[in-house]
Scaffold this motif. Structure first.
Motif, PDB file in Angstrom:
ATOM      1  N   ARG A 102      34.964  23.305  24.507  1.00  0.00           N
ATOM      2  CA  ARG A 102      35.732  23.389  25.753  1.00  0.00           C
ATOM      3  C   ARG A 102      35.358  24.649  26.528  1.00  0.00           C
ATOM      4  N   ALA A 103      35.208  25.760  25.806  1.00  0.00           N
ATOM      5  CA  ALA A 103      34.850  27.021  26.459  1.00  0.00           C
ATOM      6  C   ALA A 103      33.460  26.940  27.084  1.00  0.00           C
ATOM      7  N   VAL A 104      32.521  26.344  26.370  1.00  0.00           N
ATOM      8  CA  VAL A 104      31.162  26.229  26.904  1.00  0.00           C
ATOM      9  C   VAL A 104      31.143  25.293  28.106  1.00  0.00           C
ATOM     10  N   GLU A 105      31.889  24.213  28.030  1.00  0.00           N
ATOM     11  CA  GLU A 105      31.928  23.283  29.160  1.00  0.00           C
ATOM     12  C   GLU A 105      32.578  23.940  30.375  1.00  0.00           C
ATOM     13  N   ALA A 106      33.621  24.749  30.153  1.00  0.00           N
ATOM     14  CA  ALA A 106      34.233  25.457  31.278  1.00  0.00           C
ATOM     15  C   ALA A 106      33.240  26.426  31.905  1.00  0.00           C
ATOM     16  N   ALA A 107      32.442  27.093  31.086  1.00  0.00           N
ATOM     17  CA  ALA A 107      31.402  27.978  31.611  1.00  0.00           C
ATOM     18  C   ALA A 107      30.327  27.176  32.333  1.00  0.00           C
ATOM     19  N   ALA A 108      30.007  26.015  31.786  1.00  0.00           N
ATOM     20  CA  ALA A 108      28.972  25.176  32.393  1.00  0.00           C
ATOM     21  C   ALA A 108      29.343  24.772  33.815  1.00  0.00           C
ATOM     22  N   GLN A 109      30.618  24.578  34.061  1.00  0.00           N
ATOM     23  CA  GLN A 109      31.051  24.184  35.394  1.00  0.00           C
ATOM     24  C   GLN A 109      30.878  25.314  36.416  1.00  0.00           C
ATOM     25  N   GLN A 110      30.593  26.515  35.912  1.00  0.00           N
ATOM     26  CA  GLN A 110      30.257  27.638  36.789  1.00  0.00           C
ATOM     27  C   GLN A 110      28.788  28.031  36.636  1.00  0.00           C
ATOM     28  N   PRO A 131      40.794  31.645  10.268  1.00  0.00           N
ATOM     29  CA  PRO A 131      42.012  30.894  10.597  1.00  0.00           C
ATOM     30  C   PRO A 131      42.639  31.253  11.941  1.00  0.00           C
ATOM     31  N   GLU A 132      42.333  32.440  12.473  1.00  0.00           N
ATOM     32  CA  GLU A 132      43.024  32.872  13.685  1.00  0.00           C
ATOM     33  C   GLU A 132      42.554  32.102  14.912  1.00  0.00           C
ATOM     34  N   PRO A 133      43.431  31.977  15.932  1.00  0.00           N
ATOM     35  CA  PRO A 133      43.049  31.289  17.173  1.00  0.00           C
ATOM     36  C   PRO A 133      41.866  31.987  17.846  1.00  0.00           C
ATOM     37  N   VAL A 134      41.105  31.220  18.607  1.00  0.00           N
ATOM     38  CA  VAL A 134      39.879  31.759  19.201  1.00  0.00           C
ATOM     39  C   VAL A 134      39.873  31.699  20.723  1.00  0.00           C
ATOM     40  N   ASP A 135      40.864  31.080  21.343  1.00  0.00           N
ATOM     41  CA  ASP A 135      40.815  30.865  22.782  1.00  0.00           C
ATOM     42  C   ASP A 135      40.684  32.180  23.561  1.00  0.00           C
ATOM     43  N   GLU A 136      41.416  33.206  23.165  1.00  0.00           N
ATOM     44  CA  GLU A 136      41.341  34.476  23.880  1.00  0.00           C
ATOM     45  C   GLU A 136      39.989  35.148  23.667  1.00  0.00           C
ATOM     46  N   ARG A 137      39.436  35.011  22.486  1.00  0.00           N
ATOM     47  CA  ARG A 137      38.098  35.541  22.224  1.00  0.00           C
ATOM     48  C   ARG A 137      37.085  34.876  23.158  1.00  0.00           C
ATOM     49  N   PHE A 138      37.165  33.545  23.242  1.00  0.00           N
ATOM     50  CA  PHE A 138      36.235  32.830  24.099  1.00  0.00           C
ATOM     51  C   PHE A 138      36.452  33.182  25.568  1.00  0.00           C
ATOM     52  N   ARG A 139      37.699  33.385  25.950  1.00  0.00           N
ATOM     53  CA  ARG A 139      37.987  33.795  27.333  1.00  0.00           C
ATOM     54  C   ARG A 139      37.363  35.159  27.611  1.00  0.00           C
ATOM     55  N   GLY A 140      37.346  36.017  26.590  1.00  0.00           N
ATOM     56  CA  GLY A 140      36.685  37.309  26.739  1.00  0.00           C
ATOM     57  C   GLY A 140      35.195  37.163  26.979  1.00  0.00           C
ATOM     58  N   LEU A 145      30.727  37.399  31.011  1.00  0.00           N
ATOM     59  CA  LEU A 145      29.693  36.733  31.807  1.00  0.00           C
ATOM     60  C   LEU A 145      29.990  36.765  33.303  1.00  0.00           C
ATOM     61  N   GLY A 146      31.130  37.353  33.657  1.00  0.00           N
ATOM     62  CA  GLY A 146      31.478  37.475  35.067  1.00  0.00           C
ATOM     63  C   GLY A 146      31.988  36.195  35.691  1.00  0.00           C
ATOM     64  N   LEU A 147      32.534  35.297  34.879  1.00  0.00           N
ATOM     65  CA  LEU A 147      33.019  34.031  35.420  1.00  0.00           C
ATOM     66  C   LEU A 147      34.368  34.210  36.106  1.00  0.00           C
ATOM     67  N   ASP A 148      34.683  33.284  36.988  1.00  0.00           N
ATOM     68  CA  ASP A 148      36.007  33.219  37.618  1.00  0.00           C
ATOM     69  C   ASP A 148      36.973  32.746  36.537  1.00  0.00           C
ATOM     70  N   LEU A 149      37.840  33.639  36.071  1.00  0.00           N
ATOM     71  CA  LEU A 149      38.681  33.311  34.922  1.00  0.00           C
ATOM     72  C   LEU A 149      39.755  32.287  35.254  1.00  0.00           C
ATOM     73  N   ARG A 154      41.408  26.840  34.089  1.00  0.00           N
ATOM     74  CA  ARG A 154      41.748  25.492  34.559  1.00  0.00           C
ATOM     75  C   ARG A 154      40.857  24.448  33.894  1.00  0.00           C
ATOM     76  N   VAL A 155      39.549  24.689  33.883  1.00  0.00           N
ATOM     77  CA  VAL A 155      38.627  23.693  33.356  1.00  0.00           C
ATOM     78  C   VAL A 155      38.741  23.582  31.841  1.00  0.00           C
ATOM     79  N   SER A 156      38.879  24.703  31.150  1.00  0.00           N
ATOM     80  CA  SER A 156      38.939  24.642  29.686  1.00  0.00           C
ATOM     81  C   SER A 156      40.168  23.884  29.200  1.00  0.00           C
TER      82      SER A 156
END
Length: 208
Positions: A102-110, A131-140, A145-149, A154-156
């Motif tokens: 999901r994170a890569v696809e959200a980046a791909a859309q930019q 075991p820990e969640p990774v969404d915030e790591r991926f958002r980092g 990469l300078g993406l519009d967060l 929204r996309v992720s």
């Protein structure tokens, strides 16, 4: 860029758990189904149009991470003639594979598929299998990469993003994919044991 076969062979052999032997043959397995190995909206990483090489991958897969540098070098060597295509195939046993996709696809859309995928593979040891969640790591990573967060968020989180990932996986399953990485060249399944097998397959399809 010259193709360093020794380096690539070692990488691919390690990734696939294969021993190097003197003579190896690429197995071309006709899949016999009606599902295309790639679609019009699949992520294409090189402009080549003479043949199409498709990889089904899982970003939490250690073999996918290990073989990634070798495939990058092959793309540098052959990408002007062969289109390199990547499709998602998150494995159920990998807790973070789908969030990573999901994170890569959200980046791909930019326009940042390749750098985000690279970041996933470079850092896989830090988050894969933990075991820990990774969404915030991926958002980092997206922030780095300078993406519009806001757009990334929204996309992720969009249902359409998950639908796309699962559609890739469904296509792979219809083609007989059961693990990653899995490769297809012009619709034929490849089962390489070394990078030399891939080089032979590429050269053969280009010589047709």
């Amino acid at each position: 860029m010259p193709l360093n076969v020794k380096i690539l062979a070692a990488a691919l052999a390690a990734a696939l758990g294969a021993a190097l032997v003197a003579v190896l043959v690429v197995v071309l397995v006709p899949w016999g189904g009606s599902t295309a190995a790639h679609r019009a909206d699949s992520h294409r990483l090189s402009p080549g149009t003479e043949a199409t090489f498709v990889e089904f991958l899982d970003f939490e897969c250690s073999a996918c991470a290990a073989v990634h540098p070798a495939l990058d070098q092959l793309r540098a060597e052959y990408g002007d003639r062969i289109g390199f295509v990547v499709r998602y195939f998150p494995i159920d046993a990998h807790q973070h594979a789908e969030p990573a996709a999901r994170a890569v696809e959200a980046a791909a859309q930019q326009g940042a598929f390749a750098p985000m995928a690279q970041r996933m593979f470079e850092t896989r040891a830090e988050w894969g299998g933990r075991p820990e969640p990774v969404d915030e790591r991926f958002r980092g990573y997206a922030a780095d990469l300078g993406l519009d967060l806001a757009e990334y968020d929204r996309v992720s989180a969009a249902p359409e993003t998950l639908d796309r990932i699962r559609s890739d996986r469904a296509d792979g399953e219809a083609l007989g994919v059961r693990g990653t990485p899995s490769f297809f060249l012009d619709g034929e399944r490849l089962q390489p044991q070394t990078v030399g097998d891939l080089v032979d397959a590429f050269d053969a399809v280009l010589a047709r």
